[in-house]
Design a protein around this motif. Sequence first.
Motif, PDB file in Angstrom:
ATOM      1  N   LYS A   1     -11.348 -62.481 -32.447  1.00 52.12           N
ATOM      2  CA  LYS A   1     -11.595 -61.287 -33.258  1.00 52.12           C
ATOM      3  C   LYS A   1     -10.671 -61.376 -34.460  1.00 52.12           C
ATOM      4  O   LYS A   1      -9.565 -61.880 -34.334  1.00 52.12           O
ATOM      5  CB  LYS A   1     -11.226 -60.016 -32.472  1.00 52.12           C
ATOM      6  N   PRO A   2     -11.026 -60.832 -35.588  1.00 48.92           N
ATOM      7  CA  PRO A   2     -12.354 -60.285 -35.883  1.00 48.92           C
ATOM      8  C   PRO A   2     -13.336 -61.427 -36.081  1.00 48.92           C
ATOM      9  O   PRO A   2     -12.973 -62.475 -36.609  1.00 48.92           O
ATOM     10  CB  PRO A   2     -12.131 -59.515 -37.178  1.00 48.92           C
ATOM     11  N   PHE A   3     -14.562 -61.245 -35.633  1.00 45.79           N
ATOM     12  CA  PHE A   3     -15.554 -62.306 -35.751  1.00 45.79           C
ATOM     13  C   PHE A   3     -16.716 -61.845 -36.601  1.00 45.79           C
ATOM     14  O   PHE A   3     -16.921 -60.659 -36.819  1.00 45.79           O
ATOM     15  CB  PHE A   3     -16.049 -62.761 -34.370  1.00 45.79           C
ATOM     16  N   ASN A   4     -17.474 -62.808 -37.069  1.00 46.73           N
ATOM     17  CA  ASN A   4     -18.647 -62.555 -37.874  1.00 46.73           C
ATOM     18  C   ASN A   4     -19.834 -62.450 -36.905  1.00 46.73           C
ATOM     19  O   ASN A   4     -20.015 -63.316 -36.054  1.00 46.73           O
ATOM     20  CB  ASN A   4     -18.771 -63.749 -38.829  1.00 46.73           C
ATOM     21  N   LEU A   5     -20.626 -61.393 -37.018  1.00 45.65           N
ATOM     22  CA  LEU A   5     -21.746 -61.171 -36.092  1.00 45.65           C
ATOM     23  C   LEU A   5     -22.777 -62.295 -36.144  1.00 45.65           C
ATOM     24  O   LEU A   5     -23.350 -62.662 -35.127  1.00 45.65           O
ATOM     25  CB  LEU A   5     -22.405 -59.824 -36.367  1.00 45.65           C
ATOM     26  N   GLU A   6     -22.991 -62.857 -37.336  1.00 42.73           N
ATOM     27  CA  GLU A   6     -23.950 -63.970 -37.425  1.00 42.73           C
ATOM     28  C   GLU A   6     -23.452 -65.188 -36.660  1.00 42.73           C
ATOM     29  O   GLU A   6     -24.235 -65.889 -36.021  1.00 42.73           O
ATOM     30  CB  GLU A   6     -24.229 -64.343 -38.885  1.00 42.73           C
ATOM     31  N   ASN A   7     -22.131 -65.437 -36.723  1.00 41.08           N
ATOM     32  CA  ASN A   7     -21.562 -66.564 -35.966  1.00 41.08           C
ATOM     33  C   ASN A   7     -21.690 -66.315 -34.469  1.00 41.08           C
ATOM     34  O   ASN A   7     -22.000 -67.226 -33.707  1.00 41.08           O
ATOM     35  CB  ASN A   7     -20.090 -66.795 -36.337  1.00 41.08           C
ATOM     36  N   LEU A   8     -21.438 -65.076 -34.068  1.00 38.37           N
ATOM     37  CA  LEU A   8     -21.580 -64.717 -32.656  1.00 38.37           C
ATOM     38  C   LEU A   8     -23.033 -64.914 -32.218  1.00 38.37           C
ATOM     39  O   LEU A   8     -23.303 -65.508 -31.178  1.00 38.37           O
ATOM     40  CB  LEU A   8     -21.134 -63.263 -32.413  1.00 38.37           C
ATOM     41  N   GLU A   9     -23.959 -64.472 -33.047  1.00 37.91           N
ATOM     42  CA  GLU A   9     -25.386 -64.619 -32.730  1.00 37.91           C
ATOM     43  C   GLU A   9     -25.767 -66.104 -32.610  1.00 37.91           C
ATOM     44  O   GLU A   9     -26.495 -66.497 -31.695  1.00 37.91           O
ATOM     45  CB  GLU A   9     -26.235 -63.955 -33.811  1.00 37.91           C
ATOM     46  N   ARG A  10     -25.267 -66.920 -33.522  1.00 38.06           N
ATOM     47  CA  ARG A  10     -25.552 -68.354 -33.498  1.00 38.06           C
ATOM     48  C   ARG A  10     -25.015 -68.977 -32.202  1.00 38.06           C
ATOM     49  O   ARG A  10     -25.702 -69.745 -31.528  1.00 38.06           O
ATOM     50  CB  ARG A  10     -24.920 -69.033 -34.711  1.00 38.06           C
ATOM     51  N   SER A  11     -23.783 -68.609 -31.847  1.00 44.58           N
ATOM     52  CA  SER A  11     -23.170 -69.129 -30.622  1.00 44.58           C
ATOM     53  C   SER A  11     -23.970 -68.727 -29.399  1.00 44.58           C
ATOM     54  O   SER A  11     -24.237 -69.538 -28.509  1.00 44.58           O
ATOM     55  CB  SER A  11     -21.743 -68.590 -30.477  1.00 44.58           C
ATOM     56  N   ILE A  12     -24.388 -67.462 -29.354  1.00 47.61           N
ATOM     57  CA  ILE A  12     -25.191 -66.953 -28.235  1.00 47.61           C
ATOM     58  C   ILE A  12     -26.525 -67.683 -28.193  1.00 47.61           C
ATOM     59  O   ILE A  12     -26.978 -68.110 -27.123  1.00 47.61           O
ATOM     60  CB  ILE A  12     -25.353 -65.422 -28.348  1.00 47.61           C
ATOM     61  N   GLY A  13     -27.152 -67.848 -29.348  1.00 51.77           N
ATOM     62  CA  GLY A  13     -28.421 -68.554 -29.423  1.00 51.77           C
ATOM     63  C   GLY A  13     -28.313 -69.984 -28.896  1.00 51.77           C
ATOM     64  O   GLY A  13     -29.174 -70.450 -28.145  1.00 51.77           O
TER      65      GLY A  13
ATOM     66  N   TYR B   1     -26.268 -54.462 -33.556  1.00 50.38           N
ATOM     67  CA  TYR B   1     -26.665 -55.715 -34.193  1.00 50.38           C
ATOM     68  C   TYR B   1     -27.687 -56.471 -33.333  1.00 50.38           C
ATOM     69  O   TYR B   1     -28.730 -56.885 -33.819  1.00 50.38           O
ATOM     70  CB  TYR B   1     -25.419 -56.590 -34.433  1.00 50.38           C
ATOM     71  N   PHE B   2     -27.390 -56.623 -32.043  1.00 50.53           N
ATOM     72  CA  PHE B   2     -28.275 -57.418 -31.193  1.00 50.53           C
ATOM     73  C   PHE B   2     -29.561 -56.687 -30.821  1.00 50.53           C
ATOM     74  O   PHE B   2     -30.585 -57.321 -30.607  1.00 50.53           O
ATOM     75  CB  PHE B   2     -27.518 -57.959 -29.967  1.00 50.53           C
ATOM     76  N   ARG B   3     -29.528 -55.362 -30.790  1.00 53.46           N
ATOM     77  CA  ARG B   3     -30.776 -54.616 -30.570  1.00 53.46           C
ATOM     78  C   ARG B   3     -31.735 -54.855 -31.738  1.00 53.46           C
ATOM     79  O   ARG B   3     -32.926 -55.032 -31.540  1.00 53.46           O
ATOM     80  CB  ARG B   3     -30.505 -53.123 -30.409  1.00 53.46           C
ATOM     81  N   LYS B   4     -31.178 -54.874 -32.961  1.00 55.67           N
ATOM     82  CA  LYS B   4     -32.007 -55.149 -34.143  1.00 55.67           C
ATOM     83  C   LYS B   4     -32.605 -56.551 -34.076  1.00 55.67           C
ATOM     84  O   LYS B   4     -33.644 -56.815 -34.655  1.00 55.67           O
ATOM     85  CB  LYS B   4     -31.169 -55.026 -35.425  1.00 55.67           C
ATOM     86  N   LYS B   5     -31.921 -57.450 -33.388  1.00 53.90           N
ATOM     87  CA  LYS B   5     -32.379 -58.839 -33.267  1.00 53.90           C
ATOM     88  C   LYS B   5     -33.271 -59.011 -32.031  1.00 53.90           C
ATOM     89  O   LYS B   5     -33.507 -60.125 -31.587  1.00 53.90           O
ATOM     90  CB  LYS B   5     -31.173 -59.786 -33.167  1.00 53.90           C
ATOM     91  N   ASN B   6     -33.699 -57.894 -31.450  1.00 54.44           N
ATOM     92  CA  ASN B   6     -34.636 -57.889 -30.325  1.00 54.44           C
ATOM     93  C   ASN B   6     -34.047 -58.347 -28.985  1.00 54.44           C
ATOM     94  O   ASN B   6     -34.740 -58.899 -28.146  1.00 54.44           O
ATOM     95  CB  ASN B   6     -35.892 -58.709 -30.665  1.00 54.44           C
TER      96      ASN B   6
ATOM     97  N   THR C   1     -25.101 -68.393 -15.608  1.00 56.11           N
ATOM     98  CA  THR C   1     -25.091 -67.438 -16.725  1.00 56.11           C
ATOM     99  C   THR C   1     -23.957 -67.759 -17.696  1.00 56.11           C
ATOM    100  O   THR C   1     -22.791 -67.754 -17.313  1.00 56.11           O
ATOM    101  CB  THR C   1     -24.933 -65.990 -16.199  1.00 56.11           C
ATOM    102  N   PRO C   2     -24.286 -68.036 -18.959  1.00 56.64           N
ATOM    103  CA  PRO C   2     -23.230 -68.336 -19.940  1.00 56.64           C
ATOM    104  C   PRO C   2     -22.381 -67.092 -20.247  1.00 56.64           C
ATOM    105  O   PRO C   2     -22.884 -65.972 -20.235  1.00 56.64           O
ATOM    106  CB  PRO C   2     -23.987 -68.771 -21.194  1.00 56.64           C
ATOM    107  N   VAL C   3     -21.099 -67.339 -20.514  1.00 58.49           N
ATOM    108  CA  VAL C   3     -20.164 -66.255 -20.839  1.00 58.49           C
ATOM    109  C   VAL C   3     -19.431 -66.601 -22.131  1.00 58.49           C
ATOM    110  O   VAL C   3     -18.886 -67.693 -22.264  1.00 58.49           O
ATOM    111  CB  VAL C   3     -19.126 -66.043 -19.709  1.00 58.49           C
ATOM    112  N   VAL C   4     -19.428 -65.636 -23.062  1.00 58.55           N
ATOM    113  CA  VAL C   4     -18.669 -65.771 -24.306  1.00 58.55           C
ATOM    114  C   VAL C   4     -17.496 -64.799 -24.215  1.00 58.55           C
ATOM    115  O   VAL C   4     -17.689 -63.606 -23.989  1.00 58.55           O
ATOM    116  CB  VAL C   4     -19.536 -65.420 -25.538  1.00 58.55           C
TER     117      VAL C   4
END
Length: 125
Positions: free
Chosen positions: A106-118, A23-28, A79-82
């Motif tokens: 878990k289970p988590f939604n990848l978009e939510n994880l991406e938003r949190s990381i962002g 998922y995250f590789r696709k998001k660069n 460095t942030p840690v999730v």
Amino acid sequence: MAKQYKLLVVDDNQEVLTTIDKYFRKKNYIVVTAADGLEALKLLKSEECVFDLVVTDLVMPYVSGVGVISIMKKEFPETPVVAITGYGESPEALALEANADMVIEKPFNLENLERSIGNLLSKKA
């Protein structure tokens, strides 16, 4: 071109690792994975591995996610840690005590994880 962020993803569940990795590789993002806490700590200690953010499972063999977070925060406080967990409240409390920046169940939604990381990465920038 936007900065390419480097993530370390740590989980003893291969399916979770692969899913987050793809998922995250696709998001660069640049993604490095570790199958347990011990492997993660070896990567953190190696000089060429500087990560923008770490995503770690909490319950793993050898070194737990809480151990990874504690060492991470001591050696790389910026460095942030999730923390990700499927085990209810006590690991979550431990993760927060170890200074995880965020805990996601878990289970988590990848978009939510991406938003949190962002969000965490934008605070760091």
